[in-house]
Design a protein around this motif. Sequence first.
Motif, mmCIF file in Angstrom:
data_model
loop_
_atom_site.group_PDB
_atom_site.id
_atom_site.type_symbol
_atom_site.label_atom_id
_atom_site.label_comp_id
_atom_site.label_asym_id
_atom_site.label_seq_id
_atom_site.Cartn_x
_atom_site.Cartn_y
_atom_site.Cartn_z
ATOM 1 N N ARG A 13 -32.649 -46.428 25.696
ATOM 2 C CA ARG A 13 -32.017 -46.507 24.373
ATOM 3 C C ARG A 13 -31.993 -47.958 23.877
ATOM 4 O O ARG A 13 -32.331 -48.238 22.730
ATOM 5 C CB ARG A 13 -30.603 -45.925 24.451
ATOM 6 C CG ARG A 13 -29.898 -45.809 23.127
ATOM 7 C CD ARG A 13 -28.511 -45.208 23.258
ATOM 8 N NE ARG A 13 -27.628 -46.008 24.097
ATOM 9 C CZ ARG A 13 -27.145 -45.636 25.285
ATOM 10 N NH1 ARG A 13 -27.438 -44.460 25.780
ATOM 11 N NH2 ARG A 13 -26.360 -46.437 25.975
ATOM 12 N N ASN A 17 -33.964 -49.431 20.723
ATOM 13 C CA ASN A 17 -33.133 -49.879 19.596
ATOM 14 C C ASN A 17 -32.967 -51.392 19.497
ATOM 15 O O ASN A 17 -32.239 -51.863 18.630
ATOM 16 C CB ASN A 17 -31.731 -49.249 19.695
ATOM 17 C CG ASN A 17 -31.734 -47.790 19.347
ATOM 18 O OD1 ASN A 17 -32.484 -47.352 18.483
ATOM 19 N ND2 ASN A 17 -30.912 -47.028 20.020
ATOM 20 N N LYS A 20 -33.148 -52.983 16.104
ATOM 21 C CA LYS A 20 -32.025 -52.514 15.295
ATOM 22 C C LYS A 20 -30.727 -53.198 15.745
ATOM 23 O O LYS A 20 -29.899 -53.579 14.919
ATOM 24 C CB LYS A 20 -31.887 -50.992 15.437
ATOM 25 C CG LYS A 20 -30.874 -50.390 14.496
ATOM 26 C CD LYS A 20 -30.510 -48.930 14.735
ATOM 27 C CE LYS A 20 -31.578 -47.971 15.057
ATOM 28 N NZ LYS A 20 -31.092 -46.567 15.091
ATOM 29 N N ASP A 124 -12.930 -45.503 18.289
ATOM 30 C CA ASP A 124 -13.914 -44.672 17.587
ATOM 31 C C ASP A 124 -14.370 -45.332 16.284
ATOM 32 O O ASP A 124 -15.540 -45.237 15.913
ATOM 33 C CB ASP A 124 -13.340 -43.286 17.276
ATOM 34 C CG ASP A 124 -13.122 -42.454 18.529
ATOM 35 O OD1 ASP A 124 -13.569 -42.872 19.610
ATOM 36 O OD2 ASP A 124 -12.489 -41.389 18.412
ATOM 37 N N ALA A 128 -18.098 -46.527 15.349
ATOM 38 C CA ALA A 128 -18.741 -46.057 14.115
ATOM 39 C C ALA A 128 -19.331 -47.207 13.301
ATOM 40 O O ALA A 128 -20.211 -46.985 12.464
ATOM 41 C CB ALA A 128 -17.745 -45.275 13.267
ATOM 42 N N PRO A 131 -24.775 -49.361 14.327
ATOM 43 C CA PRO A 131 -25.814 -48.538 13.695
ATOM 44 C C PRO A 131 -25.975 -47.193 14.414
ATOM 45 O O PRO A 131 -25.661 -47.071 15.598
ATOM 46 C CB PRO A 131 -27.090 -49.371 13.869
ATOM 47 C CG PRO A 131 -26.655 -50.725 14.260
ATOM 48 C CD PRO A 131 -25.298 -50.609 14.864
ATOM 49 N N ALA A 132 -26.471 -46.217 13.713
ATOM 50 C CA ALA A 132 -26.702 -44.886 14.293
ATOM 51 C C ALA A 132 -27.584 -45.007 15.532
ATOM 52 O O ALA A 132 -28.582 -45.729 15.531
ATOM 53 C CB ALA A 132 -27.371 -43.984 13.263
ATOM 54 N N GLY A 133 -27.175 -44.315 16.592
ATOM 55 C CA GLY A 133 -27.950 -44.313 17.824
ATOM 56 C C GLY A 133 -27.668 -45.477 18.754
ATOM 57 O O GLY A 133 -28.235 -45.558 19.838
ATOM 58 N N LYS A 135 -24.801 -47.587 20.924
ATOM 59 C CA LYS A 135 -23.452 -47.540 21.485
ATOM 60 C C LYS A 135 -22.937 -48.965 21.642
ATOM 61 O O LYS A 135 -23.724 -49.912 21.755
ATOM 62 C CB LYS A 135 -23.467 -46.834 22.841
ATOM 63 C CG LYS A 135 -23.849 -45.369 22.742
ATOM 64 C CD LYS A 135 -23.788 -44.704 24.093
ATOM 65 C CE LYS A 135 -24.136 -43.228 23.966
ATOM 66 N NZ LYS A 135 -23.905 -42.519 25.213
#
Length: 181
Positions: A13, A17, A20, A124, A128, A131-133, A135
């Motif tokens: 991952r 990523n 990103k 959380d 959030a 970025p998406a994907g 952690k």
Amino acid sequence: EVEKANAEKKWQRVLANRPKIEAAISQLSERAQESPAHAAAALIAHTGLRPGSAESVKATGHYCATTMEARHLAFTEGAAHVEYVGKAGKVNRATVTDPKLVSALRKHAEGKGPNDRLFNVPRDAVAAAAPAGVKLKDFRTTVATVAAERQLSGIKPTITGDAKKDARHVVGILKQVSIDV
């Protein structure tokens, strides 16, 4: 086996990523002034501090980037210095020099008492902000990877031609870099 499989998934991952993740660091700093969640995520992205959880503070009295208090932050000219006792009772220290993040940290600390949470948002919400994907722990892995790459790029191993001696030398270098990072 589960730990090994999870570590492999994390590396895949992070590698996928990484561009990103690196781009997100400046974007998080841009939004850190207005959003405590983005400020906490930017702090993790810049320093590699553990995200942690409120439950951990209650159970152990150990802090993390998302639960740190105003007293864990000090400022000098152009820098913010973080220090708190974290997981396993280890002292965590980090220095932030990114001007936008330093300014945001000052803003979030302003008017708070020493024992007030710096970022009073749930983990959380911090997650959030990434970025998406991606952690939060991916930021930690990226910080450590960049630090290791930087350190390794400055090392010129001495190769003697003696396979055992050379292997011990390279293993020693890798061990020292691992300890430093």
